[in-house]
Design a protein around this motif. Structure first.
Motif, PDB file in Angstrom:
ATOM      1  N   VAL A  68       0.878  -1.168   0.000  1.00 58.23           N
ATOM      2  CA  VAL A  68       0.000   0.000   0.000  1.00 58.23           C
ATOM      3  C   VAL A  68       0.918   1.221   0.000  1.00 58.23           C
ATOM      4  CG1 VAL A  68      -1.777   1.283   1.225  1.00 58.23           C
ATOM      5  CG2 VAL A  68      -1.846  -1.208   1.219  1.00 58.23           C
ATOM      6  N   ASP A  69       0.789   2.044  -1.040  1.00 55.64           N
ATOM      7  CA  ASP A  69       1.604   3.260  -1.162  1.00 55.64           C
ATOM      8  C   ASP A  69       0.622   4.427  -1.228  1.00 55.64           C
ATOM      9  OD1 ASP A  69       3.764   4.927  -1.475  1.00 55.64           O
ATOM     10  OD2 ASP A  69       3.929   4.620  -3.639  1.00 55.64           O
ATOM     11  N   GLY A  70       0.437   5.088  -0.097  1.00 52.65           N
ATOM     12  CA  GLY A  70      -0.603   6.127  -0.024  1.00 52.65           C
ATOM     13  C   GLY A  70      -1.957   5.465  -0.152  1.00 52.65           C
ATOM     14  N   ARG A  71      -2.691   5.848  -1.189  1.00 47.48           N
ATOM     15  CA  ARG A  71      -4.004   5.206  -1.372  1.00 47.48           C
ATOM     16  C   ARG A  71      -3.933   4.071  -2.391  1.00 47.48           C
ATOM     17  NH1 ARG A  71      -8.153   9.787  -2.822  1.00 47.48           N
ATOM     18  NH2 ARG A  71      -6.412  10.251  -4.224  1.00 47.48           N
ATOM     19  N   PHE A  72      -2.753   3.842  -2.917  1.00 52.09           N
ATOM     20  CA  PHE A  72      -2.592   2.856  -3.996  1.00 52.09           C
ATOM     21  C   PHE A  72      -2.240   1.464  -3.454  1.00 52.09           C
ATOM     22  CE2 PHE A  72       0.220   1.031  -7.400  1.00 52.09           C
ATOM     23  CZ  PHE A  72      -0.813   0.733  -8.275  1.00 52.09           C
ATOM     24  N   LYS A  73      -3.047   0.486  -3.846  1.00 51.91           N
ATOM     25  CA  LYS A  73      -2.817  -0.896  -3.408  1.00 51.91           C
ATOM     26  C   LYS A  73      -2.392  -1.740  -4.610  1.00 51.91           C
ATOM     27  CE  LYS A  73      -6.507  -0.518  -0.029  1.00 51.91           C
ATOM     28  NZ  LYS A  73      -7.957  -0.712   0.150  1.00 51.91           N
ATOM     29  N   LEU A  74      -1.443  -2.655  -4.366  1.00 53.96           N
ATOM     30  CA  LEU A  74      -0.948  -3.465  -5.485  1.00 53.96           C
ATOM     31  C   LEU A  74      -0.520  -4.846  -4.993  1.00 53.96           C
ATOM     32  CD1 LEU A  74      -0.234  -3.217  -8.582  1.00 53.96           C
ATOM     33  CD2 LEU A  74       2.092  -2.632  -7.862  1.00 53.96           C
TER      34      LEU A  74
END
Lengths: 250, 250
Positions: free
Chosen positions: B58-64
């Protein structure tokens, strides 16, 4: 020198690369490598791809295999390709990579193994394997559910909520097209419950016409041939086809 | 907000992402998701990754999710990462994609299935499967031969003739490290004939020290535990281990 694409249209990743080139107006030469004639094992093709798999490309002196890597390369190297196929935006691009990575051991493994062990094996000189087909069907159905409920969640027509297709749509849809070779009852049982998946296949076909159908023509032809072999199907068709491989008519 | 990495160090793709972050000085928080305690199936983790797999970020609001997609994203999004990990040059980048794509249904499928069905299954509450292990060993050995003869061809220490490691080296080497869990005789039988592969593992370890060994500590610990369970091995160890799963001591 013109881009060369080594492909067999019976191979779903080959079809994805061919449709991509045609839709994007990439000038290329298609070189057929017939898997059923074992042409991928020839010394000539080994010099193109030592892994002996299609598709492969040669662009000038550069050789490349693996369809996802090829699609990414073409989208990046040919300036006429629209951004939606492989977006420059880092997070959108990352999510496309994520779907493509997932594909290998999920939808691809499931669909390819089911079709191989239910229909295609005898045409390639291999044995059908009922147990492998049953195990793969579980992977396939679970993969279709994930596409339906995770990646086609929301209102977009394409994966990850996209309004236009990406290379992930093209790759995964070409894989699901292989299910056309199954008997209609089996295909309906597997694809029937996944309404969004069906719509998504249709959307991808529409977004890439007329090339999509042209490249899939060989598949539709084989589908027709297979269905003519078994005109009056009883129940439990997949099972009966496994027991009686239709080798004699090919 | 600091990057969050959800990982289990027993998972080889988790280790690749952790080593990558550490080697490249990426500021991150490691959140352990223990697979053996089925923490990846919890509703909390499902909100991070609906596919319920590690690693995920999770990078800020970004999930991968998906380790290859994560490695590419991190190499692209964090400016301090040296070019050799994921080169900007299109054709070098394409060849790295090609190796990573190949990895899924070859080295990864082979190595992970062998280790699961020879050692790990009981620790995860699963049955060992001798036939699956034997089939996977064929895929594994064929994959190691391809790495040895195709991608480690030439004088470079790393894949594709590289003088410094890429994300493909890190991903594939972390996979081969899982073979440490096999009995020494089995491991020597499988890895022994592949001298360049052995050298490449060592080169990747050296290029990423001390983080490589630190992240693999949990694997070395389990290896020791497993070897202590069977102090005097007769011949045919892999077979005997399959028949007598070492569940009781875990």
């Amino acid at each position: 020198m013109k881009l060369k694409v080594y492909a067999d249209r019976m191979s779903q990743p080959s079809r994805a690369v061919l449709v991509f080139c045609k839709v994007n107006g990439i000038d290329f030469e298609e070189i057929t490598v017939e898997l059923s004639k074992r042409q991928h094992l020839s010394p000539e093709f080994r010099a193109i791809n030592p892994l002996r798999k299609v598709p492969a490309i040669v662009d000038g002196r550069f050789k490349l295999s693996e369809s996802h890597a090829i699609l990414i390369y073409l989208a990046s190297a040919f300036p006429g390709v629209a951004d939606h196929w492989y977006p420059a935006d880092l997070s959108r691009r990352a999510r496309i990579h994520s779907v493509l990575d997932w594909h290998h051991q999920n939808l691809r493994l499931g669909a390819a193994t089911v079709v191989l062990n239910t229909v295609l094996a005898p045409l390639l000189g291999l044995q059908l394997n009922q147990q492998a087909a049953a195990e793969a069907e579980r992977i396939l159905i679970s993969s279709l559910s994930k596409i339906e409920n995770i990646w086609l969640k929301g209102n977009g027509q394409f994966l990850l909520g996209g309004l236009r297709p990406s290379i992930a749509d093209l790759s995964l849809v070409c894989e699901t097209m292989q299910l056309e070779l199954l008997d209609e009852k089996d295909r309906d049982r597997i694809l029937g419950p996944h309404k969004k998946v069906q719509q998504w296949i249709e959307s991808t076909r529409n977004a890439t016409k007329p090339h999509f159908d042209e490249v899939h023509k060989v598949l539709y032809k084989l589908k027709k041939k297979l269905s003519e072999q078994q005109p009056n199907q009883p129940d439990g068709v997949m099972e009966s086809r496994i027991r009686t491989p239709p080798t004699s008519k090919m």
